[in-house]
Motif scaffolding. Sequence first.
Motif, PDB file in Angstrom:
ATOM      1  N   VAL A   2       0.823  -1.193   0.000  1.00 39.93           N
ATOM      2  CA  VAL A   2       0.000   0.000   0.000  1.00 39.93           C
ATOM      3  C   VAL A   2       0.866   1.255   0.000  1.00 39.93           C
ATOM      4  O   VAL A   2       0.657   2.182  -0.781  1.00 39.93           O
ATOM      5  CB  VAL A   2      -0.888  -0.019   1.259  1.00 39.93           C
ATOM      6  CG1 VAL A   2      -1.744   1.214   1.320  1.00 39.93           C
ATOM      7  CG2 VAL A   2      -1.723  -1.275   1.282  1.00 39.93           C
ATOM      8  N   ARG A   3       1.846   1.255   0.877  1.00 40.51           N
ATOM      9  CA  ARG A   3       2.696   2.440   0.987  1.00 40.51           C
ATOM     10  C   ARG A   3       3.527   2.646  -0.266  1.00 40.51           C
ATOM     11  O   ARG A   3       3.668   3.750  -0.769  1.00 40.51           O
ATOM     12  CB  ARG A   3       3.648   2.288   2.166  1.00 40.51           C
ATOM     13  CG  ARG A   3       3.004   2.491   3.505  1.00 40.51           C
ATOM     14  CD  ARG A   3       4.115   2.682   4.524  1.00 40.51           C
ATOM     15  NE  ARG A   3       3.701   2.393   5.875  1.00 40.51           N
ATOM     16  CZ  ARG A   3       3.187   3.321   6.683  1.00 40.51           C
ATOM     17  NH1 ARG A   3       2.993   4.545   6.248  1.00 40.51           N
ATOM     18  NH2 ARG A   3       2.867   2.995   7.917  1.00 40.51           N
ATOM     19  N   LEU A   4       4.097   1.521  -0.762  1.00 42.20           N
ATOM     20  CA  LEU A   4       4.992   1.628  -1.915  1.00 42.20           C
ATOM     21  C   LEU A   4       4.254   2.213  -3.112  1.00 42.20           C
ATOM     22  O   LEU A   4       4.798   3.017  -3.852  1.00 42.20           O
ATOM     23  CB  LEU A   4       5.571   0.254  -2.278  1.00 42.20           C
ATOM     24  CG  LEU A   4       6.483  -0.373  -1.233  1.00 42.20           C
ATOM     25  CD1 LEU A   4       7.037  -1.703  -1.749  1.00 42.20           C
ATOM     26  CD2 LEU A   4       7.634   0.560  -0.870  1.00 42.20           C
ATOM     27  N   ARG A   5       2.995   1.819  -3.259  1.00 39.71           N
ATOM     28  CA  ARG A   5       2.244   2.278  -4.423  1.00 39.71           C
ATOM     29  C   ARG A   5       2.049   3.789  -4.436  1.00 39.71           C
ATOM     30  O   ARG A   5       1.812   4.385  -5.469  1.00 39.71           O
ATOM     31  CB  ARG A   5       0.876   1.606  -4.455  1.00 39.71           C
ATOM     32  CG  ARG A   5       0.894   0.253  -5.116  1.00 39.71           C
ATOM     33  CD  ARG A   5      -0.481  -0.372  -5.044  1.00 39.71           C
ATOM     34  NE  ARG A   5      -1.535   0.591  -5.402  1.00 39.71           N
ATOM     35  CZ  ARG A   5      -1.829   0.963  -6.635  1.00 39.71           C
ATOM     36  NH1 ARG A   5      -1.172   0.461  -7.644  1.00 39.71           N
ATOM     37  NH2 ARG A   5      -2.790   1.834  -6.869  1.00 39.71           N
ATOM     38  N   LEU A   6       2.130   4.400  -3.242  1.00 38.90           N
ATOM     39  CA  LEU A   6       1.910   5.842  -3.180  1.00 38.90           C
ATOM     40  C   LEU A   6       3.177   6.634  -3.505  1.00 38.90           C
ATOM     41  O   LEU A   6       3.124   7.830  -3.713  1.00 38.90           O
ATOM     42  CB  LEU A   6       1.400   6.222  -1.788  1.00 38.90           C
ATOM     43  CG  LEU A   6      -0.012   5.722  -1.453  1.00 38.90           C
ATOM     44  CD1 LEU A   6      -0.352   6.040  -0.016  1.00 38.90           C
ATOM     45  CD2 LEU A   6      -1.032   6.358  -2.388  1.00 38.90           C
ATOM     46  N   THR A  61      -7.568   7.436  -1.572  1.00 35.71           N
ATOM     47  CA  THR A  61      -6.120   7.487  -1.785  1.00 35.71           C
ATOM     48  C   THR A  61      -5.721   6.759  -3.066  1.00 35.71           C
ATOM     49  O   THR A  61      -4.544   6.529  -3.300  1.00 35.71           O
ATOM     50  CB  THR A  61      -5.357   6.866  -0.602  1.00 35.71           C
ATOM     51  OG1 THR A  61      -5.862   5.532  -0.398  1.00 35.71           O
ATOM     52  CG2 THR A  61      -5.549   7.659   0.669  1.00 35.71           C
ATOM     53  N   GLN A 100      -6.061   3.672  -4.093  1.00 36.67           N
ATOM     54  CA  GLN A 100      -5.624   2.271  -4.122  1.00 36.67           C
ATOM     55  C   GLN A 100      -6.614   1.407  -4.873  1.00 36.67           C
ATOM     56  O   GLN A 100      -6.227   0.427  -5.491  1.00 36.67           O
ATOM     57  CB  GLN A 100      -5.489   1.727  -2.709  1.00 36.67           C
ATOM     58  CG  GLN A 100      -4.433   2.436  -1.896  1.00 36.67           C
ATOM     59  CD  GLN A 100      -4.601   2.076  -0.442  1.00 36.67           C
ATOM     60  OE1 GLN A 100      -4.627   0.905  -0.108  1.00 36.67           O
ATOM     61  NE2 GLN A 100      -4.723   3.056   0.403  1.00 36.67           N
ATOM     62  N   ARG A 148      -0.924  11.916  -5.532  1.00 34.67           N
ATOM     63  CA  ARG A 148      -0.274  11.043  -4.553  1.00 34.67           C
ATOM     64  C   ARG A 148       0.760  11.788  -3.723  1.00 34.67           C
ATOM     65  O   ARG A 148       0.919  11.526  -2.534  1.00 34.67           O
ATOM     66  CB  ARG A 148       0.394   9.863  -5.269  1.00 34.67           C
ATOM     67  CG  ARG A 148      -0.568   8.720  -5.454  1.00 34.67           C
ATOM     68  CD  ARG A 148      -0.065   7.563  -6.265  1.00 34.67           C
ATOM     69  NE  ARG A 148       1.331   7.458  -6.526  1.00 34.67           N
ATOM     70  CZ  ARG A 148       1.845   7.096  -7.706  1.00 34.67           C
ATOM     71  NH1 ARG A 148       1.044   6.837  -8.708  1.00 34.67           N
ATOM     72  NH2 ARG A 148       3.141   6.996  -7.872  1.00 34.67           N
ATOM     73  N   MET A 149       1.478  12.713  -4.360  1.00 31.72           N
ATOM     74  CA  MET A 149       2.516  13.427  -3.629  1.00 31.72           C
ATOM     75  C   MET A 149       1.934  14.349  -2.558  1.00 31.72           C
ATOM     76  O   MET A 149       2.625  14.740  -1.642  1.00 31.72           O
ATOM     77  CB  MET A 149       3.372  14.248  -4.614  1.00 31.72           C
ATOM     78  CG  MET A 149       4.297  13.414  -5.477  1.00 31.72           C
ATOM     79  SD  MET A 149       5.347  12.332  -4.500  1.00 31.72           S
ATOM     80  CE  MET A 149       4.634  10.746  -4.878  1.00 31.72           C
ATOM     81  N   LEU A 170      -0.401   8.409   3.852  1.00 33.61           N
ATOM     82  CA  LEU A 170      -1.340   7.392   4.319  1.00 33.61           C
ATOM     83  C   LEU A 170      -0.732   6.576   5.449  1.00 33.61           C
ATOM     84  O   LEU A 170       0.422   6.152   5.380  1.00 33.61           O
ATOM     85  CB  LEU A 170      -1.707   6.457   3.157  1.00 33.61           C
ATOM     86  CG  LEU A 170      -2.499   5.202   3.524  1.00 33.61           C
ATOM     87  CD1 LEU A 170      -3.869   5.562   4.055  1.00 33.61           C
ATOM     88  CD2 LEU A 170      -2.621   4.290   2.326  1.00 33.61           C
ATOM     89  N   PRO A 180      -1.841   3.194   6.979  1.00 31.78           N
ATOM     90  CA  PRO A 180      -2.855   2.142   6.845  1.00 31.78           C
ATOM     91  C   PRO A 180      -3.290   1.580   8.190  1.00 31.78           C
ATOM     92  O   PRO A 180      -2.615   1.755   9.197  1.00 31.78           O
ATOM     93  CB  PRO A 180      -2.147   1.061   6.024  1.00 31.78           C
ATOM     94  CG  PRO A 180      -0.949   1.713   5.431  1.00 31.78           C
ATOM     95  CD  PRO A 180      -0.561   2.797   6.376  1.00 31.78           C
ATOM     96  N   SER A 210       2.172  -1.799   8.846  1.00 31.27           N
ATOM     97  CA  SER A 210       2.828  -1.824   7.550  1.00 31.27           C
ATOM     98  C   SER A 210       4.189  -1.161   7.637  1.00 31.27           C
ATOM     99  O   SER A 210       4.319   0.056   7.664  1.00 31.27           O
ATOM    100  CB  SER A 210       1.958  -1.165   6.485  1.00 31.27           C
ATOM    101  OG  SER A 210       1.670   0.145   6.860  1.00 31.27           O
ATOM    102  N   LEU A 234      11.653   4.659   2.348  1.00 35.56           N
ATOM    103  CA  LEU A 234      10.530   5.421   1.795  1.00 35.56           C
ATOM    104  C   LEU A 234      11.006   6.772   1.273  1.00 35.56           C
ATOM    105  O   LEU A 234      10.569   7.239   0.224  1.00 35.56           O
ATOM    106  CB  LEU A 234       9.451   5.601   2.855  1.00 35.56           C
ATOM    107  CG  LEU A 234       8.502   4.418   2.975  1.00 35.56           C
ATOM    108  CD1 LEU A 234       7.467   4.688   4.050  1.00 35.56           C
ATOM    109  CD2 LEU A 234       7.789   4.173   1.643  1.00 35.56           C
ATOM    110  N   LEU A 241      12.370   6.262  -2.022  1.00 34.97           N
ATOM    111  CA  LEU A 241      11.328   5.957  -2.999  1.00 34.97           C
ATOM    112  C   LEU A 241      10.465   7.185  -3.309  1.00 34.97           C
ATOM    113  O   LEU A 241       9.857   7.270  -4.360  1.00 34.97           O
ATOM    114  CB  LEU A 241      10.448   4.805  -2.503  1.00 34.97           C
ATOM    115  CG  LEU A 241      11.155   3.454  -2.430  1.00 34.97           C
ATOM    116  CD1 LEU A 241      10.218   2.390  -1.890  1.00 34.97           C
ATOM    117  CD2 LEU A 241      11.659   3.039  -3.806  1.00 34.97           C
ATOM    118  N   TYR A 242      10.448   8.148  -2.365  1.00 33.46           N
ATOM    119  CA  TYR A 242       9.707   9.385  -2.656  1.00 33.46           C
ATOM    120  C   TYR A 242      10.596  10.358  -3.414  1.00 33.46           C
ATOM    121  O   TYR A 242      10.247  11.510  -3.611  1.00 33.46           O
ATOM    122  CB  TYR A 242       9.178  10.012  -1.370  1.00 33.46           C
ATOM    123  CG  TYR A 242       7.799   9.516  -1.012  1.00 33.46           C
ATOM    124  CD1 TYR A 242       6.693   9.888  -1.790  1.00 33.46           C
ATOM    125  CD2 TYR A 242       7.580   8.689   0.068  1.00 33.46           C
ATOM    126  CE1 TYR A 242       5.421   9.434  -1.483  1.00 33.46           C
ATOM    127  CE2 TYR A 242       6.310   8.231   0.381  1.00 33.46           C
ATOM    128  CZ  TYR A 242       5.225   8.601  -0.401  1.00 33.46           C
ATOM    129  OH  TYR A 242       3.956   8.158  -0.097  1.00 33.46           O
TER     130      TYR A 242
END
Lengths: 564, 321
Positions: free
Chosen positions: A403-407, B66, B68, B91-92, B96, B98, B102, B116, B119-120
């Motif tokens: 879920v997080r990665l997809r964002l 969001t 998904q 998205r930016m 989130l 969850p 997670s 993360l 990845l961002y």
Amino acid sequence: MRGWRSLLAKDWKMVVRNRILLGVLIIYPFLIMGVIGAAFQETGRPVPVGLVNLDEAREAGSLWICGESGSPAGWRRTLQRRAEDFVAYASGEEALAAFERGEVDALLLVAESSGGEEWCGARIANDRLEAMVGDLEDGWRGLRYYATAGEAESSLRDGECDAALGLLGKAYPYLAETIWLEGENYDAARLLRDFSRDVMEISDYASEKEALADLRSGRLDAVIVIPPGFISRLKTLEEVAGVKVVIDQSNLVKAEFAETGIRGFLSRVSERVVEEKMRAVVAGLYVLVTGGDFFGTQVVGLQEIGDNLRSIRDAVADRPELAGLVEQGIELAETVVADIEDAAAYLRGTALPVDLEVTSVAGRSLAAKDAVVPSLVALSMLWTGVLCGAILMVLEDEEGMRVRLRLTRMGPFALVGSKLLLAGAIVFLQSVVMLFLAVAAFGAFASSMHLALLTTALTALSCIGIGLVLAAFARQVAGAVILSVLVTFPLIFMTGAVFPLSQMPHFMRVIAHAIPLTYALEALSGVMLRGESLADVAWRLAVLLGFGVALLGLGSALVRRKSR
Amino acid sequence: MVERKDVTKGNVDEGNGAVISARGLGKEFNGIWALKGVDLSLERGETLGVIGPNGAGKTTLIRVLTGQISPSSGEIHCEGKVVDPARLGFRMRIGLVPQEASFYGRLTARENLALLARLYGLAGEEAAARTDELLQWSGLLEHSRRQVRFFSRGMQQRLSLAMGLVHRPEIVFLDEPTSGLDPEARSAVWELILRLQEEGRTVFMTTHNMEEADHICTRLAILVKGEIREQGTPQRIKSLLGTDRVELRLSEERQGELEELCSSLGIYWKKEGEAYVLTGVDLPEKLPAIISRLAVGLRDMHYREVTLEDAFLRFMREVEG
Ligand SMILES: Nc1ncnc2c1ncn2[C@@H]1O[C@H](COP(=O)(O)OP(=O)(O)OP(=O)(O)O)[C@@H](O)[C@H]1O
Ligand SMILES: [Mg+2]
């Protein structure tokens, strides 16, 4: 692919920090390799065989002939008729005791139509007994020979036969004869020992029962029972000599080894015997030409007869009618000599009509351990590849991180790409290490290491692809592992890894060719064991690549769809 | 009931200035509608709490908002324009947290955050700085080198919160941020959410905890079986749904009189054992009349302010009954 490097590093950390994963993916295949490698290191050792030799001189001890007599009562009457003294016993114990004390020369045990059994004994002259043995060996079907009364009794009780004749071993005709082969005299035991050198490790047993017990307990891989009169039959031209072989077929590989060993040995014996018999016949024929000892009789040779006839012809030259008759004799002698020479040449040729030369396509003869390496490498790649692909991917779900990665800004193929790279590296390196270990440590054969590595690299793609496809159907590592096991095992059995493809029914072969592992195995054994070149295996490698790309594509699509 | 519907409508119609608003949002799973025509808007800087029983569709709503999962019906607006929440630009702007745990259990808090951050799209040093900042923010700096699976639930939840903020999103979605936490850990998380409000972020959260909804949220929406049933400030929800309550005991001969009086005044009453429990919207105004009439015979009386929990439970009883 944006972000694949961070994901790759993350996955590597997770694998290294997870002892179970580390074990399953990295250590376990080597363990398997080591265990199987060590086991196959020893193959080529002689097969342990138990020998029950009933064709040997036995002063004491009995010999039992069992079979389907057709009419037990009739044989009982035959014995009674030929006997000097005939006794019917009330029980087996009584009969055997009398036999042991030497009160009777032979015991007959017959099944009664009512289901019971009947024992009778006889004092009987040796020549009559021999004649009777000859008759019943001709008349009974399914002959079996045993060294003990107990075995004969249980054979009768099991319904394998309806009559059994027991006699003192020494009363059996043609026992412990010898045969002349390659300039030496052989009795049955020596024949077996000398001709099975390197292939069988023979231990002697007094009875079949004892030998079978050891076969069952795993101490032996096969039992050979040589019937009485074996060598005698081997020598005579009319009869066929048989031996009984019992193999433990519960383990296919073991049974295969034992059977091959025993068949090889028996065919070598047959060859020698046939050759020897031919030689005797040819020699005999020559004696007809040259004169000498013709199977025990001194004969005058045809050549000499011809010469003598020529002298007679010269002497009766003044009597043309006589000379003409003699001339006929001379011609006959000359024709027969020429025919014999032709026949002898023909026979010599027939004795061993085919000269078999077995070589390996690899150009070097291969041992079992060589042949097992490609399968082993391919199977362990399948195992690791599928598990690795599936587990690494499903971990994202299990950790709830998908879920997080997809964002994030992560590229659409980063996730699949990073898994492919890590799993690919693990699987490929594993195959590299396995191949080098196999060659360097276990001395296995690989005709081309480069091509083998190329093949394993392509194989890795398909294996990981299967893993990714499975990952789409699981949400937890446990599920992924179960799925992987469920899928890998049938795949292993459906390829040629366990049973040769050529022995499978058509539809199984079709299935096998829809499995990438089949091509991997064929290519791998091609480049390692059959000395095939890149051109030879190119199409298989292309198919592997195709499978790999298709499976990875499918897996990636399924996995991405699942996260939606 | 008519009045309540009007309230709902009124809020949506004002939704044009909202950062995000949902229009007729529906989501179907295998023939079952988990969301049915949800109209809801999220104003800049507010903390909207969605409360509702298990299976009401709270998580589904967050998942749709969001990006998904895509909605089966309706649309999502962002600053007045229709938006596909799965698009990078949107998205930016959102973060989130969850509902389920997670994070990578075998990575440390720092490694989780740093991954993360990368990845961002944050570069090496920037990522490290942001990671430190968030560790500090969530109070996990001293535990940053421990694998997260060894963390307490409270620490894990604080990390989870931090992981949703790596890219400094202006809107943060929190799905039951405190469920399963002990009171201490819960207030630590509240602390963090309040800080998000101070920073001016817009928060969309779901919760089961009425104390939390009352304490943290500036506005509430009640979601039942995929439908928004009520919206408004916590105070408003309380007054709409429940009321203050009075518990009183009185002598038997006066009881009939009390019941009559309540009926005539429109006060809801019921008997709990010996005691009468009175509830009603304007109880405070009517109470003096009752007391003066029944002063004789009144044994004792307790006045209790309504809690959101009372209101919610009563509302749910109404909905179901
Ligand atoms: N992927 C899915 N497939 C089928 N049904 C689903 C799916 N996700 C949710 N549902 C159903 O939709 C309904 C709403 O679920 P949702 O998880 O949104 O509830 P929730 O309000 O978050 O509940 P909780 O308080 O337990 O978290 C439930 O009935 C659930 O079974
Ligand atoms: Mg939920």
